[in-house]
Motif scaffolding. Structure first.
Motif, PDB file in Angstrom:
ATOM      1  N   PRO A 177     -15.136   1.707  -2.100  1.00 61.23           N
ATOM      2  CA  PRO A 177     -15.317   0.361  -1.529  1.00 61.23           C
ATOM      3  C   PRO A 177     -14.647  -0.734  -2.335  1.00 61.23           C
ATOM      4  N   GLU A 178     -14.500  -0.542  -3.644  1.00 61.63           N
ATOM      5  CA  GLU A 178     -13.879  -1.561  -4.497  1.00 61.63           C
ATOM      6  C   GLU A 178     -12.360  -1.410  -4.589  1.00 61.63           C
ATOM      7  N   LEU A 179     -11.771  -0.651  -3.684  1.00 58.19           N
ATOM      8  CA  LEU A 179     -10.331  -0.373  -3.696  1.00 58.19           C
ATOM      9  C   LEU A 179      -9.519  -1.670  -3.649  1.00 58.19           C
ATOM     10  N   THR A 180      -8.483  -1.752  -4.476  1.00 60.23           N
ATOM     11  CA  THR A 180      -7.561  -2.888  -4.484  1.00 60.23           C
ATOM     12  C   THR A 180      -6.141  -2.386  -4.260  1.00 60.23           C
ATOM     13  N   ALA A 181      -5.269  -3.291  -3.850  1.00 57.86           N
ATOM     14  CA  ALA A 181      -3.870  -2.948  -3.597  1.00 57.86           C
ATOM     15  C   ALA A 181      -2.991  -4.131  -3.980  1.00 57.86           C
ATOM     16  N   HIS A 182      -1.708  -3.847  -4.165  1.00 53.32           N
ATOM     17  CA  HIS A 182      -0.729  -4.885  -4.511  1.00 53.32           C
ATOM     18  C   HIS A 182       0.355  -4.871  -3.442  1.00 53.32           C
ATOM     19  N   ALA A 183       0.356  -5.928  -2.589  1.00 55.57           N
ATOM     20  CA  ALA A 183       1.316  -6.019  -1.486  1.00 55.57           C
ATOM     21  C   ALA A 183       1.305  -7.456  -0.969  1.00 55.57           C
ATOM     22  N   ARG A 218      -7.126   4.496   1.508  1.00 53.72           N
ATOM     23  CA  ARG A 218      -7.360   5.313   0.325  1.00 53.72           C
ATOM     24  C   ARG A 218      -6.401   4.882  -0.788  1.00 53.72           C
ATOM     25  N   ARG A 219      -6.781   5.207  -2.000  1.00 51.39           N
ATOM     26  CA  ARG A 219      -5.926   4.879  -3.150  1.00 51.39           C
ATOM     27  C   ARG A 219      -4.707   5.797  -3.168  1.00 51.39           C
ATOM     28  N   GLY A 220      -3.532   5.237  -3.408  1.00 53.99           N
ATOM     29  CA  GLY A 220      -2.309   6.020  -3.487  1.00 53.99           C
ATOM     30  C   GLY A 220      -2.102   6.598  -4.872  1.00 53.99           C
ATOM     31  N   PRO A 221      -1.026   7.358  -5.065  1.00 51.45           N
ATOM     32  CA  PRO A 221      -0.790   8.013  -6.356  1.00 51.45           C
ATOM     33  C   PRO A 221      -0.366   7.056  -7.464  1.00 51.45           C
ATOM     34  N   GLN A 222       0.211   5.900  -7.119  1.00 45.99           N
ATOM     35  CA  GLN A 222       0.690   4.953  -8.114  1.00 45.99           C
ATOM     36  C   GLN A 222      -0.333   3.831  -8.320  1.00 45.99           C
ATOM     37  N   PRO A 223      -0.246   3.100  -9.436  1.00 46.02           N
ATOM     38  CA  PRO A 223      -1.165   1.977  -9.657  1.00 46.02           C
ATOM     39  C   PRO A 223      -1.069   0.942  -8.540  1.00 46.02           C
ATOM     40  N   GLU A 224      -2.229   0.546  -8.001  1.00 49.15           N
ATOM     41  CA  GLU A 224      -2.337  -0.445  -6.932  1.00 49.15           C
ATOM     42  C   GLU A 224      -1.604  -0.033  -5.651  1.00 49.15           C
ATOM     43  N   SER A 225      -1.276   1.245  -5.522  1.00 49.12           N
ATOM     44  CA  SER A 225      -0.664   1.716  -4.270  1.00 49.12           C
ATOM     45  C   SER A 225      -1.760   1.978  -3.246  1.00 49.12           C
ATOM     46  N   CYS A 228      -3.642  10.131  18.183  1.00 47.61           N
ATOM     47  CA  CYS A 228      -2.481   9.814  17.346  1.00 47.61           C
ATOM     48  C   CYS A 228      -2.952   9.347  15.987  1.00 47.61           C
ATOM     49  N   ARG A 229      -2.267   9.777  14.953  1.00 46.86           N
ATOM     50  CA  ARG A 229      -2.573   9.388  13.576  1.00 46.86           C
ATOM     51  C   ARG A 229      -1.298   8.884  12.923  1.00 46.86           C
ATOM     52  N   ILE A 230      -1.300   7.599  12.570  1.00 41.71           N
ATOM     53  CA  ILE A 230      -0.145   6.995  11.916  1.00 41.71           C
ATOM     54  C   ILE A 230      -0.497   6.717  10.458  1.00 41.71           C
ATOM     55  N   LEU A 231       0.349   7.178   9.573  1.00 41.64           N
ATOM     56  CA  LEU A 231       0.109   7.078   8.135  1.00 41.64           C
ATOM     57  C   LEU A 231       1.085   6.094   7.517  1.00 41.64           C
ATOM     58  N   VAL A 232       0.555   5.156   6.731  1.00 43.74           N
ATOM     59  CA  VAL A 232       1.357   4.153   6.024  1.00 43.74           C
ATOM     60  C   VAL A 232       1.114   4.317   4.534  1.00 43.74           C
ATOM     61  N   THR A 233       2.178   4.384   3.757  1.00 43.30           N
ATOM     62  CA  THR A 233       2.082   4.484   2.301  1.00 43.30           C
ATOM     63  C   THR A 233       2.805   3.301   1.675  1.00 43.30           C
ATOM     64  N   LEU A 234       2.086   2.536   0.852  1.00 41.05           N
ATOM     65  CA  LEU A 234       2.653   1.380   0.159  1.00 41.05           C
ATOM     66  C   LEU A 234       2.744   1.695  -1.324  1.00 41.05           C
ATOM     67  N   PRO A 235       3.858   1.363  -1.976  1.00 37.18           N
ATOM     68  CA  PRO A 235       4.093   1.824  -3.351  1.00 37.18           C
ATOM     69  C   PRO A 235       3.258   1.114  -4.406  1.00 37.18           C
ATOM     70  N   GLY A 236       2.719  -0.081  -4.134  1.00 37.82           N
ATOM     71  CA  GLY A 236       1.917  -0.781  -5.133  1.00 37.82           C
ATOM     72  C   GLY A 236       2.770  -1.499  -6.152  1.00 37.82           C
ATOM     73  N   LEU A 237       2.301  -1.494  -7.396  1.00 46.62           N
ATOM     74  CA  LEU A 237       3.017  -2.200  -8.465  1.00 46.62           C
ATOM     75  C   LEU A 237       4.342  -1.500  -8.753  1.00 46.62           C
ATOM     76  N   PRO A 238       5.421  -2.272  -8.976  1.00 43.52           N
ATOM     77  CA  PRO A 238       6.710  -1.637  -9.319  1.00 43.52           C
ATOM     78  C   PRO A 238       6.619  -0.963 -10.672  1.00 43.52           C
ATOM     79  N   THR A 239       7.227   0.205 -10.749  1.00 43.17           N
ATOM     80  CA  THR A 239       7.213   0.955 -12.007  1.00 43.17           C
ATOM     81  C   THR A 239       8.251   0.395 -12.970  1.00 43.17           C
ATOM     82  N   VAL A 240       7.864   0.273 -14.222  1.00 46.27           N
ATOM     83  CA  VAL A 240       8.757  -0.238 -15.249  1.00 46.27           C
ATOM     84  C   VAL A 240       9.383   0.943 -15.979  1.00 46.27           C
ATOM     85  N   PRO A 241      10.715   1.079 -15.989  1.00 45.17           N
ATOM     86  CA  PRO A 241      11.342   2.219 -16.666  1.00 45.17           C
ATOM     87  C   PRO A 241      11.067   2.187 -18.137  1.00 45.17           C
ATOM     88  N   SER A 242      10.737   3.367 -18.683  1.00 47.25           N
ATOM     89  CA  SER A 242      10.429   3.459 -20.110  1.00 47.25           C
ATOM     90  C   SER A 242      11.692   3.576 -20.935  1.00 47.25           C
TER      91      SER A 242
END
Length: 368
Positions: free
Chosen positions: A242-248, A279-286, A354-368
């Motif tokens: 319930p406390e899920l957050t996203a960056h978009a 649902r929470r994605g694999p990346q931070p804030e995704s 019908c099931r439509i799936l949307v995936t948002l990347p969240g915070l941009p990854t910073v190259p190490s």
């Protein structure tokens, strides 16, 4: 055009190195053959005591003949390419270059054919877009004109019912123009993303409440704007945790979710159910969003085409009661809004509807 000729063989294969069939190899072989002919005839002249001037003339004639043959093999395809390119510049995208060579000219022929395929596809899409827009605009304009002509001619009175009919056509026309402008802005990249962190549950809850309110208002005035007017379909929200957050960009995501809900409601059976999952994605804030309905579903052959402009599906009864079918632009706008975020949208497997799936990347990854 990944399935075009360029996908069969990378043009850079012969440009990065020296292929056995490259033009460089052929020109090098021409020089070697000319030297061998001159040397061979010179040795014959020495052994037969033939005058050198005759040997020089024979060697020049032989070299010129071989050079003419090689030059013709190089210039003939260039002439064909020039003819095809001139036809393309005049709007004829049906001409193609023969791909029967394994050198740089063959790579160039493949590139020209790929370009012709893409230009032909773009020209076809442009013509379809003009035809579809003309058709979509003609319907509400014709209806509005008929209502106004009846009022002017005294056939009907300008009573509330007649004016509601005119309002219905005007709203549909405005809705179409608005969606076309949105799609144009998205295409041109003039809509900047204002991404920020937000809480998903209250945000999506507001989107669903707004969808219900808009449907109720439009049902009250019998709108044919292209948005659904159904109030019998239940909207359900499922956010975990319930406390899920996203960056978009909330405004653009609102556009995506609203269009997906609108499409799902139109295709739902009477008293159906539309579920929005987050649902929470694999990346931070995704974020991963799902919109599921209980309608007839989408054939697998149409999974890619449903996001094209003015595509309304190929099922036998695609729209539920109370829907005019819409403009066929909602899913196209949703796709471009997701693409702006660098995300993905598509039809996914579903046991029902019908099931439509949307995936948002969240915070941009910073190259190490």
């Amino acid at each position: 055009m990944s399935d075009g000729p360029a996908a069969r063989r990378d043009p850079g294969d012969s440009l990065g190195g020296v292929s056995p069939f490259s033009i460089k190899t052929k020109l090098g072989a021409l020089v070697v053959i000319a030297v061998l002919i001159t040397t061979g005839l010179s040795m014959i002249a020495v052994h037969t005591k033939t005058e050198l001037r005759f040997i020089m003339v024979f060697s020049m004639i032989a070299t010129l003949l071989i050079t003419q043959f090689v030059a013709h093999s190089l210039t003939a395809p260039l002439d064909e390419m020039n003819t095809v390119a001139r036809s393309i510049s005049h709007g004829d995208y049906t001409r193609r270059v023969r791909e029967n060579r394994r050198d740089e000219l063959g790579d160039l022929a493949q590139t020209i054919n790929v370009m012709a395929d893409e230009l032909e596809a773009q020209d076809r899409q442009r013509k379809e877009l003009v035809a579809n827009v003309s058709h979509e605009l003609r319907t509400p304009i014709a209806g509005l004109r008929a209502v106004l002509e009846n009022i002017v001619d005294g056939v009907t009175e300008a009573d509330p019912e007649t004016m509601r009919t005119a309002l219905k056509q005007t709203e549909r026309l405005g809705r179409l123009v608005e969606t076309l402008l949105d799609l144009s802005r998205l295409d041109n990249g003039v809509v900047p993303l204002k991404q920020r962190r937000f809480e998903v549950w209250p945000y999506l809850s507001g989107v669903l409440k707004e969808a219900n309110m808009v449907a109720s208002v439009r049902a009250g005035i019998a709108s044919g704007s292209g948005s659904h007017t159904r109030t019998d379909v239940h909207l359900h929200l499922d956010v975990s945790p319930p406390e899920l957050t996203a960056h978009a960009d909330p405004e653009r995501i609102h556009q995506v979710v609203a269009n997906l809900i609108d499409n799902a409601v139109k295709h739902s059976p009477p008293h159906g159910r539309v579920t929005v999952k987050a649902r929470r994605g694999p990346q931070p804030e995704s974020l991963e969003l799902e919109v599921l309905d209980e309608g007839p579903g989408i054939p697998r052959s149409e999974w890619r085409r449903v996001f094209e402009r003015f595509n309304r599906g190929a099922v036998s009864r695609p729209h539920g009661p109370g829907s005019d079918g819409g403009t066929g632009l909602g899913l196209a706008i949703a796709r471009w809004a997701v693409d702006l975020h660098g995300g993905r949208i598509g039809v996914a497997e579903s046991e029902r509807g019908c099931r439509i799936l949307v995936t948002l990347p969240g915070l941009p990854t910073v190259p190490s």
